[in-house]
Design a protein around this motif. Structure first.
Motif, PDB file in Angstrom:
ATOM      1  N   GLY A 155      22.284 -10.949   2.771  1.00 54.38           N
ATOM      2  CA  GLY A 155      23.014 -11.963   3.532  1.00 54.38           C
ATOM      3  C   GLY A 155      22.839 -13.351   2.942  1.00 54.38           C
ATOM      4  N   TYR A 156      21.626 -13.675   2.521  1.00 50.86           N
ATOM      5  CA  TYR A 156      21.369 -14.972   1.898  1.00 50.86           C
ATOM      6  C   TYR A 156      22.013 -15.058   0.518  1.00 50.86           C
ATOM      7  CZ  TYR A 156      17.914 -15.970   5.503  1.00 50.86           C
ATOM      8  OH  TYR A 156      17.305 -16.214   6.704  1.00 50.86           O
ATOM      9  N   PRO A 201       7.892 -24.778   2.906  1.00 53.51           N
ATOM     10  CA  PRO A 201       9.352 -24.791   3.066  1.00 53.51           C
ATOM     11  C   PRO A 201       9.824 -23.816   4.143  1.00 53.51           C
ATOM     12  CG  PRO A 201       8.765 -24.747   0.746  1.00 53.51           C
ATOM     13  CD  PRO A 201       7.501 -24.536   1.501  1.00 53.51           C
ATOM     14  N   ARG A 202      10.790 -24.253   4.909  1.00 52.71           N
ATOM     15  CA  ARG A 202      11.396 -23.421   5.945  1.00 52.71           C
ATOM     16  C   ARG A 202      12.884 -23.288   5.632  1.00 52.71           C
ATOM     17  NH1 ARG A 202       7.964 -24.361  10.515  1.00 52.71           N
ATOM     18  NH2 ARG A 202       9.304 -23.116  11.881  1.00 52.71           N
ATOM     19  N   GLN A 203      13.471 -22.199   6.050  1.00 49.09           N
ATOM     20  CA  GLN A 203      14.880 -21.963   5.814  1.00 49.09           C
ATOM     21  C   GLN A 203      15.688 -22.333   7.055  1.00 49.09           C
ATOM     22  OE1 GLN A 203      16.760 -21.032   3.118  1.00 49.09           O
ATOM     23  NE2 GLN A 203      18.489 -21.310   4.516  1.00 49.09           N
ATOM     24  N   GLY A 204      16.774 -23.034   6.843  1.00 44.07           N
ATOM     25  CA  GLY A 204      17.658 -23.344   7.957  1.00 44.07           C
ATOM     26  C   GLY A 204      18.404 -22.104   8.424  1.00 44.07           C
ATOM     27  N   GLU A 205      19.180 -22.264   9.458  1.00 46.33           N
ATOM     28  CA  GLU A 205      19.866 -21.126  10.063  1.00 46.33           C
ATOM     29  C   GLU A 205      20.940 -20.569   9.143  1.00 46.33           C
ATOM     30  OE1 GLU A 205      21.929 -19.884  14.337  1.00 46.33           O
ATOM     31  OE2 GLU A 205      21.596 -21.989  13.836  1.00 46.33           O
ATOM     32  N   LEU A 206      20.957 -19.256   9.010  1.00 50.24           N
ATOM     33  CA  LEU A 206      21.990 -18.563   8.237  1.00 50.24           C
ATOM     34  C   LEU A 206      23.202 -18.351   9.144  1.00 50.24           C
ATOM     35  CD1 LEU A 206      22.609 -17.045   5.524  1.00 50.24           C
ATOM     36  CD2 LEU A 206      21.848 -14.965   6.693  1.00 50.24           C
ATOM     37  N   PRO A 207      24.414 -18.689   8.690  1.00 53.07           N
ATOM     38  CA  PRO A 207      25.603 -18.485   9.524  1.00 53.07           C
ATOM     39  C   PRO A 207      25.709 -17.054  10.047  1.00 53.07           C
ATOM     40  CG  PRO A 207      26.162 -19.797   7.606  1.00 53.07           C
ATOM     41  CD  PRO A 207      24.751 -19.336   7.406  1.00 53.07           C
ATOM     42  N   VAL A 208      26.193 -16.924  11.254  1.00 49.75           N
ATOM     43  CA  VAL A 208      26.212 -15.633  11.943  1.00 49.75           C
ATOM     44  C   VAL A 208      27.020 -14.586  11.188  1.00 49.75           C
ATOM     45  CG1 VAL A 208      28.216 -16.215  13.393  1.00 49.75           C
ATOM     46  CG2 VAL A 208      26.509 -14.546  14.203  1.00 49.75           C
TER      47      VAL A 208
END
Length: 440
Positions: free
Chosen positions: A393-394, A62-69
């Motif tokens: 942040g996540y 599994p990979r994580q998508g981009e976290l909003p800035v």
């Protein structure tokens, strides 16, 4: 006098790492990239910086998508306030679970803190919550999904928070191993004259749901580091030998303490025919150990134990049973994370403890019990790579999404895997320690 980082009142490993990278501390770290946000590594294959950075990650993990800035750039104080505000808004609709090895900035927001087994029970007990946010790693969130109510959403804040040990045994490899064992022993579900089958599969809690399902289908069971002895006793009552995966060290240390000779514990390398063993070694085995390990606990050495004793006469050395056998043998005690915590909690006199487990937990214990001197056996700060992927942040991101009515990063185990996995878990829950013998 230079204090070991775990004797400092601030339990934050992140703060300690920042002192190192800015030249304000002479303590060592295994990788200065640990101070960077994990989103810098989510787009790359690999476990990220930390103890598992040298382990090979399976293709398709599994990979994580981009976290909003806005979450990447927010300072610690802002994220802390946003998490608290989101939790206050959600109230009993959400429960946050935090593993002992989580960073301080995350675990402070957990409603329950514990090991993987304790948190699985917490998930099972909170069926009134709409969502369970699991601050741990992937296999833990899967187990929570197995034990929670069908309508509950289990959320993993960072999908890249896997486990290199769990990845060292996959379902295809275990199925192939089982087929090879059938060639040695014949049908593995047919009891012999003594009523026992040739092999019972036992998987550590630190494994994927499909391996728990494999055990459920083949008469096997799940174990934790705190009940491994009880589970092996259960398995030996039903089978002539045990196939134990994925952690070789927990299997070896537990079986050795039960009196199983080392020569009856061959290692199974899934990349070699018959696991790299002679036919006779498999036939004469009591416990077949999988070639897997925890990279955090493999960092601890006998030299570290000896140095702790030389530097701190009278030190009490406690290590996790995922440590290599020579380290467990050199220590005073070995036990699960909960065992370690209870040992420190129960010490009535000021004591010096050298602990062989993940640094986030050691630092937290040192801050919580200042009457004792508590330090990590490994002087190099090297947290669990994958636990460290969970960043505040996540956590803020998934909680604020729940406030908006969105469920992000939900972990769902397919029912064809979940049903047999629950059987193996229920067997574990039903297995009770043997009563002490009279006179002991």
């Amino acid at each position: 006098m230079t204090l070991h980082p775990s004797t400092v009142a601030d339990p934050s490993v992140d703060h300690a790492l920042r002192l190192i990278t800015t030249g304000r501390s002479t303590t060592e770290t295994c990788n200065t990239d640990l101070v960077a946000g994990p989103w810098n590594f989510d787009i790359r294959p690999g476990y990220g910086p930390g103890a598992s950075m040298g382990d090979v990650i399976p293709t398709g993990s599994p990979r994580q998508g981009e976290l909003p800035v806005e979450y990447r750039d927010a300072p610690e104080e802002e994220l802390d306030a946003r998490i608290r505000a989101a939790k206050a808004t959600l109230g009993d609709r959400v429960v946050v679970l935090g593993h002992f090895y989580q960073r301080e900035e995350v675990v402070r927001h957990a409603d329950y803190v514990g090991d993987s087994f304790q948190l699985a029970n917490a998930a099972k007990a909170r069926q009134d919550a709409e969502a369970i946010v699991f601050c741990g790693v992937h296999f833990m969130a899967e187990t929570a999904d197995l034990l929670s109510a069908p309508e509950q959403a289990v959320i993993l804040p960072n999908l890249a928070a896997g486990c290199s040990m769990a990845d060292m045994a996959n379902i295809d490899q275990v199925e192939e191993c089982w087929e090879q064992l059938e060639e040695v022993f014949g049908p593995l579900d047919v009891p012999g004259p003594d009523g026992r089958v040739p092999v019972i599969p036992v998987t550590y809690m630190n494994s994927a749901a499909d391996l728990k399902g494999f055990c459920g289908r083949h008469g096997g069971i799940v174990c934790t580091s705190s009940n491994a002895k009880t589970v092996l006793e259960w398995a030996f009552e039903r089978g002539e030998r045990v196939l134990f995966f994925p952690d070789q060290h927990l299997g070896r240390n537990t079986a050795k303490a039960m009196g199983v000779p080392l020569e009856q514990m061959p290692m199974w390398n899934p990349n070699k025919p018959l696991g790299g063993n002679e036919f006779s070694a498999v036939e004469d085995s009591r416990v077949i150990l999988w070639h897997g390990f925890c990279s955090v606990h493999r960092r601890f050495t006998v030299d570290q134990v000896e140095k702790a004793r030389a530097d701190h006469p009278g030190v009490r050395v406690i290590v996790h049973p995922e440590c290599p056998m020579p380290v467990v043998d050199a220590a005073d005690e070995a036990g699960s994370t909960d065992y370690i915590r209870k040992a420190i909690e129960g010490a009535t006199e000021p004591t010096t403890f050298a602990i062989g487990t993940e640094i986030n937990m050691v630092n937290r214990l040192a801050a919580e019990f200042p009457q004792h001197t508590i330090f990590c056996l490994d002087p190099v700060i090297c947290p669990c790579s994958t636990m460290y992927r969970i960043h505040p942040g996540y956590l803020a991101w998934v909680l604020e999404a729940l406030v908006r009515g969105e469920v992000l990063n939900q972990i769902s185990v397919p029912e064809d895997v979940a049903a047999p996995a629950r059987i193996a878990l229920e067997r574990m829950l039903a297995a009770k320690p043997s009563p002490p013998k009279a006179g002991f």
